[in-house]
Design a protein around this motif. Structure first.
Motif, PDB file in Angstrom:
ATOM      1  N   ARG A   7      21.276   0.088  -1.175  1.00 20.31           N
ATOM      2  CA  ARG A   7      19.999   0.146  -0.624  1.00 20.31           C
ATOM      3  C   ARG A   7      19.037   0.260  -1.383  1.00 20.31           C
ATOM      4  O   ARG A   7      17.709  -0.210  -1.448  1.00 20.31           O
ATOM      5  N   THR A   8      19.056   1.308  -2.554  1.00 22.37           N
ATOM      6  CA  THR A   8      18.143   1.602  -3.559  1.00 22.37           C
ATOM      7  C   THR A   8      17.772   0.315  -4.140  1.00 22.37           C
ATOM      8  O   THR A   8      16.792  -0.146  -4.702  1.00 22.37           O
ATOM      9  N   ASP A   9      18.685  -0.397  -4.575  1.00 24.54           N
ATOM     10  CA  ASP A   9      18.527  -1.827  -5.394  1.00 24.54           C
ATOM     11  C   ASP A   9      17.429  -2.594  -4.338  1.00 24.54           C
ATOM     12  O   ASP A   9      16.771  -3.466  -4.873  1.00 24.54           O
ATOM     13  N   ARG A  10      18.187  -2.852  -3.215  1.00 24.00           N
ATOM     14  CA  ARG A  10      17.291  -3.698  -2.316  1.00 24.00           C
ATOM     15  C   ARG A  10      15.801  -3.338  -2.286  1.00 24.00           C
ATOM     16  O   ARG A  10      14.885  -4.113  -2.198  1.00 24.00           O
ATOM     17  N   LEU A  11      15.707  -2.202  -1.808  1.00 19.43           N
ATOM     18  CA  LEU A  11      14.252  -1.682  -1.909  1.00 19.43           C
ATOM     19  C   LEU A  11      13.607  -1.675  -3.206  1.00 19.43           C
ATOM     20  O   LEU A  11      12.514  -2.255  -3.136  1.00 19.43           O
ATOM     21  N   ALA A  12      14.232  -1.432  -4.189  1.00 24.56           N
ATOM     22  CA  ALA A  12      13.561  -1.753  -5.467  1.00 24.56           C
ATOM     23  C   ALA A  12      13.130  -3.285  -5.782  1.00 24.56           C
ATOM     24  O   ALA A  12      11.974  -3.574  -6.391  1.00 24.56           O
ATOM     25  N   ASP A  13      13.890  -4.162  -5.336  1.00 20.72           N
ATOM     26  CA  ASP A  13      13.562  -5.475  -5.425  1.00 20.72           C
ATOM     27  C   ASP A  13      12.428  -5.813  -4.694  1.00 20.72           C
ATOM     28  O   ASP A  13      11.496  -6.663  -4.889  1.00 20.72           O
ATOM     29  N   ALA A  14      12.559  -5.362  -3.389  1.00 23.68           N
ATOM     30  CA  ALA A  14      11.505  -5.651  -2.212  1.00 23.68           C
ATOM     31  C   ALA A  14      10.020  -5.080  -2.848  1.00 23.68           C
ATOM     32  O   ALA A  14       9.090  -5.740  -2.596  1.00 23.68           O
ATOM     33  N   LEU A  15      10.175  -3.812  -3.364  1.00 25.00           N
ATOM     34  CA  LEU A  15       8.973  -3.186  -4.021  1.00 25.00           C
ATOM     35  C   LEU A  15       8.223  -4.056  -5.066  1.00 25.00           C
ATOM     36  O   LEU A  15       7.313  -4.343  -5.246  1.00 25.00           O
ATOM     37  N   GLN A  16       9.408  -4.344  -5.994  1.00 24.43           N
ATOM     38  CA  GLN A  16       8.825  -5.310  -7.084  1.00 24.43           C
ATOM     39  C   GLN A  16       8.062  -6.472  -6.697  1.00 24.43           C
ATOM     40  O   GLN A  16       7.022  -6.896  -7.098  1.00 24.43           O
ATOM     41  N   ARG A  17       8.530  -7.191  -5.700  1.00 22.09           N
ATOM     42  CA  ARG A  17       8.003  -8.517  -5.206  1.00 22.09           C
ATOM     43  C   ARG A  17       6.860  -8.047  -4.780  1.00 22.09           C
ATOM     44  O   ARG A  17       5.527  -8.830  -4.811  1.00 22.09           O
ATOM     45  N   LEU A  18       6.583  -7.241  -3.805  1.00 21.78           N
ATOM     46  CA  LEU A  18       5.493  -6.646  -3.058  1.00 21.78           C
ATOM     47  C   LEU A  18       4.571  -6.239  -3.926  1.00 21.78           C
ATOM     48  O   LEU A  18       3.189  -6.618  -3.911  1.00 21.78           O
ATOM     49  N   LEU A  19       4.697  -5.673  -4.985  1.00 19.99           N
ATOM     50  CA  LEU A  19       3.639  -4.884  -5.729  1.00 19.99           C
ATOM     51  C   LEU A  19       3.211  -5.828  -6.899  1.00 19.99           C
ATOM     52  O   LEU A  19       1.968  -5.971  -7.111  1.00 19.99           O
ATOM     53  N   ASP A  45      17.238   9.029  -2.768  1.00 27.19           N
ATOM     54  CA  ASP A  45      16.737   9.813  -1.475  1.00 27.19           C
ATOM     55  C   ASP A  45      15.590   8.758  -0.973  1.00 27.19           C
ATOM     56  O   ASP A  45      15.032   9.169  -0.057  1.00 27.19           O
ATOM     57  N   LEU A  46      15.283   7.682  -1.707  1.00 23.75           N
ATOM     58  CA  LEU A  46      14.166   6.923  -1.539  1.00 23.75           C
ATOM     59  C   LEU A  46      12.917   7.544  -1.430  1.00 23.75           C
ATOM     60  O   LEU A  46      12.018   6.862  -0.922  1.00 23.75           O
ATOM     61  N   SER A  47      12.458   8.660  -2.060  1.00 25.23           N
ATOM     62  CA  SER A  47      11.346   9.163  -1.961  1.00 25.23           C
ATOM     63  C   SER A  47      10.542   8.952  -3.124  1.00 25.23           C
ATOM     64  O   SER A  47       9.228   9.138  -3.081  1.00 25.23           O
ATOM     65  N   TYR A  48      10.997   8.472  -4.130  1.00 24.82           N
ATOM     66  CA  TYR A  48      10.114   8.109  -5.490  1.00 24.82           C
ATOM     67  C   TYR A  48      10.627   6.883  -6.019  1.00 24.82           C
ATOM     68  O   TYR A  48      11.635   6.473  -5.918  1.00 24.82           O
ATOM     69  N   ALA A  49       9.575   6.143  -6.603  1.00 31.35           N
ATOM     70  CA  ALA A  49       9.892   4.806  -7.253  1.00 31.35           C
ATOM     71  C   ALA A  49       9.155   5.019  -8.719  1.00 31.35           C
ATOM     72  O   ALA A  49       7.793   5.083  -8.744  1.00 31.35           O
ATOM     73  N   LYS A  50       9.967   4.441  -9.663  1.00 31.47           N
ATOM     74  CA  LYS A  50       9.302   4.453 -10.952  1.00 31.47           C
ATOM     75  C   LYS A  50       9.071   2.905 -11.333  1.00 31.47           C
ATOM     76  O   LYS A  50       9.878   2.261 -11.086  1.00 31.47           O
ATOM     77  N   VAL A  51       7.729   2.647 -11.667  1.00 30.74           N
ATOM     78  CA  VAL A  51       7.502   1.158 -11.675  1.00 30.74           C
ATOM     79  C   VAL A  51       7.132   1.002 -13.354  1.00 30.74           C
ATOM     80  O   VAL A  51       6.277   1.619 -13.561  1.00 30.74           O
ATOM     81  N   ARG A  79       0.896   2.373  -2.146  1.00 32.94           N
ATOM     82  CA  ARG A  79       2.155   2.601  -1.211  1.00 32.94           C
ATOM     83  C   ARG A  79       1.636   2.286   0.306  1.00 32.94           C
ATOM     84  O   ARG A  79       2.779   2.122   0.951  1.00 32.94           O
ATOM     85  N   SER A  80       0.450   2.519   0.498  1.00 31.09           N
ATOM     86  CA  SER A  80      -0.011   2.197   1.935  1.00 31.09           C
ATOM     87  C   SER A  80       0.382   0.733   2.272  1.00 31.09           C
ATOM     88  O   SER A  80       0.522   0.330   3.372  1.00 31.09           O
ATOM     89  N   LEU A  81       0.015  -0.104   1.320  1.00 26.92           N
ATOM     90  CA  LEU A  81       0.323  -1.859   1.443  1.00 26.92           C
ATOM     91  C   LEU A  81       2.030  -1.639   1.904  1.00 26.92           C
ATOM     92  O   LEU A  81       2.152  -2.584   2.707  1.00 26.92           O
ATOM     93  N   ASP A  87       9.711  -2.509   6.227  1.00 27.43           N
ATOM     94  CA  ASP A  87      10.341  -1.604   7.758  1.00 27.43           C
ATOM     95  C   ASP A  87      11.300  -0.594   7.287  1.00 27.43           C
ATOM     96  O   ASP A  87      12.488  -0.763   7.296  1.00 27.43           O
ATOM     97  N   ILE A  88      10.562   0.595   6.788  1.00 31.37           N
ATOM     98  CA  ILE A  88      11.395   1.538   6.190  1.00 31.37           C
ATOM     99  C   ILE A  88      10.812   2.767   6.705  1.00 31.37           C
ATOM    100  O   ILE A  88       9.597   3.077   7.072  1.00 31.37           O
ATOM    101  N   ARG A  89      11.621   3.896   7.000  1.00 32.01           N
ATOM    102  CA  ARG A  89      11.195   5.303   7.340  1.00 32.01           C
ATOM    103  C   ARG A  89      10.371   6.094   6.418  1.00 32.01           C
ATOM    104  O   ARG A  89       9.207   6.682   6.740  1.00 32.01           O
ATOM    105  N   VAL A  90      10.722   6.155   5.259  1.00 35.13           N
ATOM    106  CA  VAL A  90       9.884   6.755   4.266  1.00 35.13           C
ATOM    107  C   VAL A  90       9.487   5.617   3.191  1.00 35.13           C
ATOM    108  O   VAL A  90      10.485   5.033   2.542  1.00 35.13           O
ATOM    109  N   THR A  91       8.489   5.697   2.720  1.00 35.06           N
ATOM    110  CA  THR A  91       8.020   4.849   1.754  1.00 35.06           C
ATOM    111  C   THR A  91       7.945   5.682   0.389  1.00 35.06           C
ATOM    112  O   THR A  91       7.084   6.673   0.179  1.00 35.06           O
ATOM    113  N   PRO A  92       8.254   5.187  -0.595  1.00 35.88           N
ATOM    114  CA  PRO A  92       8.585   5.818  -1.917  1.00 35.88           C
ATOM    115  C   PRO A  92       7.111   6.191  -2.434  1.00 35.88           C
ATOM    116  O   PRO A  92       6.383   5.255  -2.339  1.00 35.88           O
TER     117      PRO A  92
END
Length: 130
Positions: A7-19, A45-51, A79-81, A87-92
């Motif tokens: 899940r962390t890999d999928r979220l990281a990929d989605a964040l990279q594309r979105l950012l 724990d999906l609470s932080y993301a290092k970009v 982060r607000s974007l 569609d996740i509960r906690v945005t990193p």
């Protein structure tokens, strides 16, 4: 059957594309300029993301630090974007870090090229002496 990606890999990929899209079209700070996102690492724990980012048109260390500071100031907006589009509960929480691997790689490549050229010159001098 095991999952291919965590899940962390999928979220990281989605964040990279979105950012990448948001930095190109939404952030209007002139200090940022052109940014490449090399990698996004999300905590377990999906609470932080290092970009990890590099800057295309920022040559001096001071320009890079100003651009990095501007990105970290815009982290809340980004982060607000992400919260609106994912569609996740906690945005990193986002932390932008300058990635020095490309500059270090270029410097090492230049050193290797110099060493090879020096070695060739040394060997050609020895063969001409014989």
């Amino acid at each position: 059957m095991a999952k291919e990606f965590s899940r962390t890999d999928r979220l990281a990929d989605a964040l990279q594309r979105l950012l990448a899209h948001a930095l190109q079209f939404e952030v209007r700070d002139p200090r940022v300029g052109m940014v490449n996102i090399n990698e996004v690492v999300v905590s377990r724990d999906l609470s932080y993301a290092k970009v990890y980012v590099t800057f295309v048109d920022r040559d001096t260390d001071q320009q890079r630090q100003e651009a990095l500071h501007a990105l970290n100031n815009a982290a809340g907006f980004l982060r607000s974007l992400a919260a609106k589009q994912l569609d996740i509960r906690v945005t990193p929480r986002l932390q932008f870090i300058f990635d020095e691997t490309s500059t270090r790689g270029q410097a090492l490549s230049n050193l290797i090229d110099k060493a090879v050229a020096s070695d060739r010159a040394h060997h050609s001098d020895e063969s001409s002496d014989e």
